[in-house]
Write a protein that holds these residues in place. Sequence first.
Motif, PDB file in Angstrom:
ATOM      1  N   VAL A  35     -32.987  94.144  -3.928  1.00  0.00           N
ATOM      2  CA  VAL A  35     -34.016  94.157  -4.979  1.00  0.00           C
ATOM      3  C   VAL A  35     -33.390  93.600  -6.247  1.00  0.00           C
ATOM      4  CG1 VAL A  35     -35.676  95.516  -6.293  1.00  0.00           C
ATOM      5  CG2 VAL A  35     -35.064  96.206  -3.963  1.00  0.00           C
ATOM      6  N   ARG A  36     -33.949  92.503  -6.689  1.00  0.00           N
ATOM      7  CA  ARG A  36     -33.436  91.837  -7.872  1.00  0.00           C
ATOM      8  C   ARG A  36     -34.291  92.227  -9.075  1.00  0.00           C
ATOM      9  NH1 ARG A  36     -32.542  85.335  -8.587  1.00  0.00           N
ATOM     10  NH2 ARG A  36     -30.787  85.631  -9.969  1.00  0.00           N
ATOM     11  N   ILE A  42     -39.085  94.362 -11.163  1.00  0.00           N
ATOM     12  CA  ILE A  42     -38.614  93.698  -9.947  1.00  0.00           C
ATOM     13  C   ILE A  42     -38.929  92.211 -10.017  1.00  0.00           C
ATOM     14  CG2 ILE A  42     -38.908  93.491  -7.456  1.00  0.00           C
ATOM     15  CD1 ILE A  42     -39.486  96.477  -7.381  1.00  0.00           C
ATOM     16  N   ARG A  43     -37.885  91.403  -9.888  1.00  0.00           N
ATOM     17  CA  ARG A  43     -38.056  89.952  -9.855  1.00  0.00           C
ATOM     18  C   ARG A  43     -38.307  89.480  -8.417  1.00  0.00           C
ATOM     19  NH1 ARG A  43     -38.714  85.736  -8.273  1.00  0.00           N
ATOM     20  NH2 ARG A  43     -37.765  83.716  -8.790  1.00  0.00           N
ATOM     21  N   GLN A  44     -37.547  90.040  -7.473  1.00  0.00           N
ATOM     22  CA  GLN A  44     -37.589  89.548  -6.099  1.00  0.00           C
ATOM     23  C   GLN A  44     -37.100  90.687  -5.216  1.00  0.00           C
ATOM     24  OE1 GLN A  44     -35.101  86.051  -5.753  1.00  0.00           O
ATOM     25  NE2 GLN A  44     -36.742  84.869  -4.844  1.00  0.00           N
ATOM     26  N   GLY A 139     -30.294  92.879 -12.803  1.00  0.00           N
ATOM     27  CA  GLY A 139     -29.266  93.143 -11.800  1.00  0.00           C
ATOM     28  C   GLY A 139     -29.795  93.136 -10.384  1.00  0.00           C
ATOM     29  N   ILE A 140     -29.000  93.739  -9.489  1.00  0.00           N
ATOM     30  CA  ILE A 140     -29.334  93.703  -8.072  1.00  0.00           C
ATOM     31  C   ILE A 140     -29.028  95.057  -7.426  1.00  0.00           C
ATOM     32  CG2 ILE A 140     -27.053  92.707  -7.556  1.00  0.00           C
ATOM     33  CD1 ILE A 140     -30.058  91.646  -5.547  1.00  0.00           C
TER      34      ILE A 140
ATOM     35  N   LEU B  89     -45.188  90.321  -4.385  1.00  0.00           N
ATOM     36  CA  LEU B  89     -44.526  89.315  -3.560  1.00  0.00           C
ATOM     37  C   LEU B  89     -43.301  89.954  -2.916  1.00  0.00           C
ATOM     38  CD1 LEU B  89     -43.857  86.324  -2.777  1.00  0.00           C
ATOM     39  CD2 LEU B  89     -42.793  86.112  -5.040  1.00  0.00           C
ATOM     40  N   TYR B  91     -40.297  89.604   0.613  1.00  0.00           N
ATOM     41  CA  TYR B  91     -39.770  88.730   1.661  1.00  0.00           C
ATOM     42  C   TYR B  91     -39.031  89.537   2.712  1.00  0.00           C
ATOM     43  CZ  TYR B  91     -35.059  88.884  -0.498  1.00  0.00           C
ATOM     44  OH  TYR B  91     -33.850  89.281  -1.011  1.00  0.00           O
ATOM     45  N   HIS B 116     -43.458  95.461  -5.213  1.00  0.00           N
ATOM     46  CA  HIS B 116     -43.446  94.463  -6.288  1.00  0.00           C
ATOM     47  C   HIS B 116     -44.768  94.474  -7.043  1.00  0.00           C
ATOM     48  CE1 HIS B 116     -43.656  90.287  -7.967  1.00  0.00           C
ATOM     49  NE2 HIS B 116     -42.378  90.487  -8.174  1.00  0.00           N
ATOM     50  N   LEU B 119     -44.312  97.311  -9.467  1.00  0.00           N
ATOM     51  CA  LEU B 119     -43.168  97.298 -10.377  1.00  0.00           C
ATOM     52  C   LEU B 119     -42.661  95.894 -10.692  1.00  0.00           C
ATOM     53  CD1 LEU B 119     -41.183 100.151  -8.548  1.00  0.00           C
ATOM     54  CD2 LEU B 119     -42.542 100.403 -10.632  1.00  0.00           C
ATOM     55  N   GLY B 120     -43.460  94.889 -10.344  1.00  0.00           N
ATOM     56  CA  GLY B 120     -42.980  93.512 -10.445  1.00  0.00           C
ATOM     57  C   GLY B 120     -42.966  92.959 -11.862  1.00  0.00           C
ATOM     58  N   LEU B 121     -42.139  91.948 -12.008  1.00  0.00           N
ATOM     59  CA  LEU B 121     -42.001  91.247 -13.298  1.00  0.00           C
ATOM     60  C   LEU B 121     -43.207  90.355 -13.566  1.00  0.00           C
ATOM     61  CD1 LEU B 121     -40.100  90.458 -15.689  1.00  0.00           C
ATOM     62  CD2 LEU B 121     -39.073  88.762 -14.174  1.00  0.00           C
ATOM     63  N   PHE B 122     -43.865  89.921 -12.488  1.00  0.00           N
ATOM     64  CA  PHE B 122     -45.038  89.045 -12.622  1.00  0.00           C
ATOM     65  C   PHE B 122     -45.945  89.319 -11.429  1.00  0.00           C
ATOM     66  CE2 PHE B 122     -41.414  86.849 -10.776  1.00  0.00           C
ATOM     67  CZ  PHE B 122     -41.892  86.560  -9.509  1.00  0.00           C
ATOM     68  N   ASN B 295     -27.335  88.740 -15.129  1.00  0.00           N
ATOM     69  CA  ASN B 295     -26.327  89.683 -14.617  1.00  0.00           C
ATOM     70  C   ASN B 295     -25.236  89.003 -13.819  1.00  0.00           C
ATOM     71  OD1 ASN B 295     -25.409  92.464 -14.129  1.00  0.00           O
ATOM     72  ND2 ASN B 295     -25.897  91.992 -11.991  1.00  0.00           N
ATOM     73  N   GLU B 482     -28.815  86.370  -6.929  1.00  0.00           N
ATOM     74  CA  GLU B 482     -28.555  87.723  -6.445  1.00  0.00           C
ATOM     75  C   GLU B 482     -29.656  88.088  -5.453  1.00  0.00           C
ATOM     76  OE1 GLU B 482     -28.440  89.535 -10.408  1.00  0.00           O
ATOM     77  OE2 GLU B 482     -26.422  90.227  -9.911  1.00  0.00           O
TER      78      GLU B 482
END
Lengths: 439, 508
Positions: A35-36, A42-44, A139-140, B89, B91, B116, B119-122, B295, B482
């Motif tokens: 989890v990025r 959360i980015r990804q 972070g990750i 999103l 994966y 996500h 709690l996602g950024l977008f 980071n 990352e």
Amino acid sequence: MNQEAFFTLTERLQGHLQGSECLFANLHAETTDFVRLNQNRIRQAGQVQSAGLGLTLIDGARQIEGDCTLSGDPAADLALASGLLTRLRERLPQVPDDPYLNYSTEPTTSNQCQTADLPAPAAAVEQLIALAAGLDLVGIWASGRLASGLASSLGHRHWHQSESFHLDWSCHLDHDKAVKDSLAGRDWQPDLLAARLAAQRERLELMARPQRTLAPGRYRAYLAPAAVAELLELLGWGGFGLKDHRTRQSPLQALADGTAQLAPTVTLTEEHRRGLAPGFTAEGFVLPPTVTLIDAGRFGTCLTDARSGREYDQAVNAGNEAPEALAMTAGDLPADAILERLGEGLYISNLWYCNWSDRNTCRLTGMTRFGSAWVEQGRLAAPLAVMRFDDSLYRLLGEHLEAIGAERELLLSADTYDGRTSASSLLPGLLVSGIELAL
Amino acid sequence: MARGQLPLRHHARTDFRASTSMAMSSDPLNELHAIGAAFSATAPKADYWTLRLVSATHEALAVRDDVAEPASLSLDRGAMISVVADGGLGYAATADLSPAGLRAAFARAADWAAVHGRLGLFAGYFHPRSRLRERYRTLVREPWDSLGLEARYGLLFDACQRLDIDARIVDRSAWLGHASIAQVLISADEGQLDQHWERVHCGLAATAHAHGQTQTRRGGGAEQPRQGGLEHIAAAGLLDDAERVASEAIALVEAPECPNDRRDLILLPGQMALQIHESIGHPLELDRILGDERNYAGLSFVTPAMFGTYRYGSALLNVTFDPTLPDELASYAADDEGTLARRVHLIRDGILERPLGGALSQRRARLRGAACARACNWDRPPIDRMANINLEPGEGSLADLVARVERGVLMDSNRSWSIDDSRNKFQFGCELGRLIEDGELRGLVRNPGYRGRSAVFWRSLDGVAGPQYRQVCGVRNCGKGEPNQSVQVGHAAPPCLFRDVEVFGGGL
């Protein structure tokens, strides 16, 4: 892939061997949730399941290597692996004899399974985001199971499995003003994370002050364990390998030749006994508990992998000729005396992007990063504008080394290029009378 | 256009004389098509999804000091599923390509999409949708398999022996590697991208030692990994370059140190590749500018407000993102988000035009970017990467550049790279330096290096040689992300002249 599935696969594969063939099979498998995060969101996020099987087919003085990705389906994986074995057998007559072929003929065994009660990754990340409310956290999170296995047709059977989490993060102000931390292990403790974040909030207050920009020159400095890890990681790139020494390419050549010396307080060891990384090599050798690399300022023993061991007639003591469980002996500088002893100078919490300026003189360069600060009158005074250093380890670990920290930190590598790694280092901080800043 | 009739892009047409038989019988794309079709027919419901299937074969050979290292053969196959659902999103990557395996991976990706979504950024819908149907195949003139394993080793033994010219050479090696990577990306919107890359990389290294000094020189294609086939080996000079490589290694241990002062600097294409990579390519990555990499790989001194107005370099600086060139390492028809690849200017006449950001990052930043969302393999999600980032040629020759230098140094072949986390303060070291005095090349100097700031350095660009001096190079280990990812990128440039740069040599 679990232990039983791996050994069953390799036993069946060994049934496909012909004549005098010998087979070594290695497994590296992981199931990891990644989890990025950026801006404490959360980015990804996702999961990776992978298992790689490496085969070395040996017949007489010839060897050939191959690897394939396993799917987890026993029948499909046996078909895949036996297909790879067939292709290696077809290629083997086309390769020349290998005078440096070296493998263990003693069928050793080991079994290490480190289990953990890991939190659900989504729940842990949700806790993190809640605890870090108001922070610009980046972070990750990585968690799950890692497994390494070795089986040979000579009877080697080794298994190393661990379950763990690794949170590697930083909290940011404007641009590059930030503080970094990491938390890893098998026991998820939200209270410990909360304490770490509270400490970061406090340190960010310092980072919010006007930054101090230094002119190039020599400055007193304290390098925190994470910064020392960056220096020693680079030193591990050619510093200790037997082949690098015998071909005169090691940055520690002068130390090994006895024409240079480090401070007598410097002792570095490779501590396989730490047990975080597998204690066996792909060729079936069992690693010694420790290897003394630098002993009281003098060069100790080289790291020797199987191939160099045969070429230079030395005992094998490493899977690869770079440290993966480095330790530096602690000194006598207590944590609460660091700033006072430093007086005025740089508190370097992290270094970044180190590389060699001149290997012949063990001279390297790199940048200060994350939370590094200017110290005045024994107190953290201001954040430091990022500075480039260019200096020799013969000085930083030699004539300019004033003291070594009394406490050491266990730093687990966050590297995931070839999957999660089990590399680690146990290091103190260093107080130096001068580090050369170049830019 | 109907499914199955994919346009073959003109820039990447295969030499079918060489590849038809392989394509008919064992083309891994056919296998991946079958897996993808079975998945598409029964794909679970979601707002959007992509399935990226990868099948790769890697081979590596090396000879060191006239002894063959073990040959390696790597067979890799797996899938990455991205799912947009529940507003988010997610994966999942798996090597289990059975229908059940892919469905299970889809479910894991959907679970993460739901997290996500909360709690996602977008929002998940930022992920681009692709209906693109394209195919790409590397132009290969001499297929890898046209030369047997024994013959490949023969070549390397020959090359390695040619490096053995003097007792001061203490380590010699020659290597040869090949990658064949088939990838099929299919989407919920019936997009389909078939891409098959082949890469060849060969090289030589000679290490000399004398008087307590050790120097390594590389060549024979070491800086020039390419897409293509075995035809690259002769072009790279694997055999013909050996004597030069070994001679220069010896000359370097005998040479004086590079001076420590400020002077003009000419960089040859091998070092220009690294200079472009570190201080133009990375700073322009949009995910850095958006903060994703803070980071780990770092951020950038470039800010969104700079695009369109910021003077990045002198008027001689023209830099393009060009994944359409057939011989460069990172050419493709579309990126891993399914965006059509095309050439764009990043910097024109010294002015910064656009960042390196894929469609997802472009939506987040509200900036135009490039088709550069790439993953290193099936087990990593796409992020903003370089592809081929090239410095466009100017006029004149290398000799013309040298003639304009009163006191300078020429440097070639990177061996050390370090730059700050904003990609500004850098220090690079090269294998070889040569002094320039009064417009003429003089003797070699060893351990040459230089340092500066990206934001200033490119403004000192005062000469760019012409197209006939342009050389295609590449970087095979570009790391960021990352979890971490290492990809291959291409860089082409002619020799360039920079004024008044801080240079230094080795020693304490």
